[in-house]
Design an enzyme around this catalytic site. Structure first.
Site, short mmCIF file in Angstrom:
data_model
loop_
_atom_site.label_atom_id
_atom_site.label_comp_id
_atom_site.label_asym_id
_atom_site.label_seq_id
_atom_site.Cartn_x
_atom_site.Cartn_y
_atom_site.Cartn_z
N PHE A 141 45.78 51.49 45.64
CA PHE A 141 46.51 50.32 45.14
C PHE A 141 46.04 49.12 45.94
O PHE A 141 46.11 49.12 47.17
CB PHE A 141 48.03 50.46 45.27
CG PHE A 141 48.73 49.23 44.72
CD1 PHE A 141 48.92 49.07 43.36
CD2 PHE A 141 49.14 48.20 45.57
CE1 PHE A 141 49.52 47.92 42.84
CE2 PHE A 141 49.74 47.05 45.06
CZ PHE A 141 49.93 46.91 43.70
N ASP A 177 41.58 48.62 53.61
CA ASP A 177 42.66 47.80 53.06
C ASP A 177 43.94 48.14 53.82
O ASP A 177 44.57 49.17 53.58
CB ASP A 177 42.80 48.09 51.55
CG ASP A 177 43.89 47.23 50.90
OD1 ASP A 177 44.58 46.49 51.63
OD2 ASP A 177 44.05 47.31 49.68
N LYS A 225 50.98 41.13 53.45
CA LYS A 225 52.37 41.52 53.60
C LYS A 225 53.02 41.04 54.91
O LYS A 225 53.40 39.88 54.98
CB LYS A 225 52.50 43.03 53.40
CG LYS A 225 52.13 43.42 51.96
CD LYS A 225 52.63 44.77 51.50
CE LYS A 225 52.50 44.89 50.00
NZ LYS A 225 51.52 45.85 49.53
C1 LIG Z 1 50.58 45.39 48.37
C2 LIG Z 1 49.16 45.75 48.56
C3 LIG Z 1 48.12 44.92 48.10
C4 LIG Z 1 48.38 43.69 47.26
O1 LIG Z 1 49.15 42.73 47.90
P1 LIG Z 1 49.85 41.56 47.03
O2 LIG Z 1 50.34 40.61 48.08
O3 LIG Z 1 50.95 42.21 46.25
O4 LIG Z 1 48.79 40.98 46.15
C5 LIG Z 1 46.82 45.26 48.40
N1 LIG Z 1 46.55 46.39 49.08
C6 LIG Z 1 47.50 47.23 49.52
C7 LIG Z 1 47.12 48.44 50.29
C8 LIG Z 1 48.85 46.94 49.27
O5 LIG Z 1 49.79 47.79 49.68
#
Ligand SMILES: *Cc1c(COP(=O)(O)O)cnc(C)c1O
Length: 403
Positions: free
Chosen positions: A138, A223, A252
């Site tokens: 994700f 990520d 985040k």
């Molecule tokens: C939440 C998330 C994203 C995307 O972040 P947004 O601020 O919602 O665009 C990307 N990578 C990971 C691993 C995430 O958990």
């Protein structure tokens, strides 16, 4: 009398299915709804509120900066950006940082850097670069990112998709190695898959991936939008295996639970792909974001939140495993630090039902993939609060589990 939920239903797009609670205030690990009912926040806005709601140090930094200078664009220098970037790099061991806003934008930035590196440095023929991703990933909701999602709902109806991505099974280093071709420029991976249901790969996976990527001339991009900044009990989840990626995405929690702040961090040779005009963002790195981001990074260190998450996360998992021994509807408990998933037996209870029952007990969590309850509380949570949450889960499951 206005009814905010009725207004939301009438005027909003229906792209979310919120739990039946209307929150109006937050402080630390607590949320209050419009009726004054208190909830223990065990999901912290998908890890965006790692410092708890309204942390006074972060609110002070936000307020001070908002009253001084908030947004200029990067058309000019600002006095807060340099200090923020330096702290980001020194804390993560990366060479350079590029600030964005959402996590998805940080990932998009990483993908662009990786492709350009593939052409300019690796010598891949123009338009042929491929990026490997892990199945179950994700990384956000943009059209390019959903192009490599394995979730049908995230993709359906949104094509045509961006080409150039191939998925390999998560947690399987040999499968990664077998999938690499001379046109592969990067492998993008979450050290722990969050949205997929808190999937912790086998020990040694990330170190093996690092070795393969180095040997085969492929960039490793981690990520850590969700796993970064103390969430898993280390500053970065990569640190658990002593891995240094070529590119790293953060988001985040970087915004201190107050603002969207994200960043792509990279090695010198990778970030060197960007020249003036190649990439940008109107709001990325704005003074308000830089001030809050810097304060959040300082707080992470001063309050030793990574170490705290390691201890409280171990406690949470131990308590959940003890509960699983008494409650057969829990089939497994997994996680790292304060990123924990509770797998439920779908024949006995579905995760949404469990989540709503838990909300009735005054605890906010979030279901994912129909069978998993996700717990990712603020890193500032106390042992007593964790105990309260697990006791509430026990009561909630006793009410809704089919026997
Ligand atoms: C939440 C998330 C994203 C995307 O972040 P947004 O601020 O919602 O665009 C990307 N990578 C990971 C691993 C995430 O958990």
């Amino acid at each position: 009398m206005t009814d905010p939920v009725a207004q939301e239903r009438r005027w909003g797009a229906r792209n979310y299915h919120p739990l039946p609670a209307v929150m109006s205030r937050g402080e630390g690990c607590w949320l209050w709804d419009t009726a004054g009912r208190r909830y223990l926040d065990m999901m912290s806005a998908y890890s965006a509120v790692s410092f708890g709601h309204g942390h006074p140090v972060l609110v002070a930094a936000l307020t001070r900066q908002a009253q001084t200078l908030a947004v200029t664009s990067r058309a000019v220098h600002t006095d807060g950006l340099g200090p923020f970037l330096e702290r980001l790099c020194t804390l993560t061991g990366m060479d350079r940082a590029l600030p964005m806003n959402s996590g998805a934008e940080a990932v998009e930035t990483a993908l662009k850097a990786a492709r350009k590196w593939g052409y300019r440095v690796k010598g891949i023929a123009e338009g042929r670069a491929r990026i490997l991703v892990a199945a179950g990933n994700f990384a956000g909701r943009t059209t390019t990112i959903i192009s490599f999602s394995s979730e049908a709902q995230y993709r359906d109806g949104f094509g045509p998709y961006t080409p150039g991505f191939d998925a390999v099974p998560y947690g399987d280093a040999a499968a990664l190695e077998a999938a690499i071709t001379p046109e592969t420029c990067a492998f993008v991976v979450e050290p722990v898959q969050g949205e997929a249901g808190i999937i912790v790969p086998p020990r040694g996976y990330l170190a093996a991936v690092r070795e393969i990527c180095t040997r085969r001339g492929v960039l490793l991009i981690c990520d850590e939008v969700q796993t970064g900044l103390g969430r898993t009990g280390a500053r970065l989840a990569c640190d658990h295996e002593g891995v240094k990626p070529d590119g790293l995405t953060l988001g985040k929690a970087l915004g201190g639970g107050l603002l969207p702040v994200s960043a792509f961090l990279a090695s010198e040779r990778l970030m060197a792909q960007f020249e003036p005009g190649d990439h940008g963002s109107t709001f990325g790195g704005n003074p308000l974001a830089a001030a809050v981001g810097l304060a959040a990074l300082d707080l992470l260190e001063h309050e030793q939140l990574a170490a705290r998450a390691a201890v409280s996360g171990a406690h949470l998992m131990a308590r959940l495993r003890a509960l699983a021994a008494r409650q057969p509807a829990i089939t497994s408990v997994r996680g790292l630090g304060l990123l924990v998933g509770v797998e439920l037996d779908a024949a006995r209870v579905d995760a949404r039902t469990a989540c709503e029952a838990l909300l009735d007990e005054g605890v906010l969590s979030k279901d994912t993939h129909r069978t998993v309850l996700r717990f990712a509380p603020p890193l500032t949570i106390t042992i007593e609060q964790i105990d309260q949450a697990v006791e509430a889960l026990e009561r909630a499951l006793l009410r809704v589990v089919r026997h």
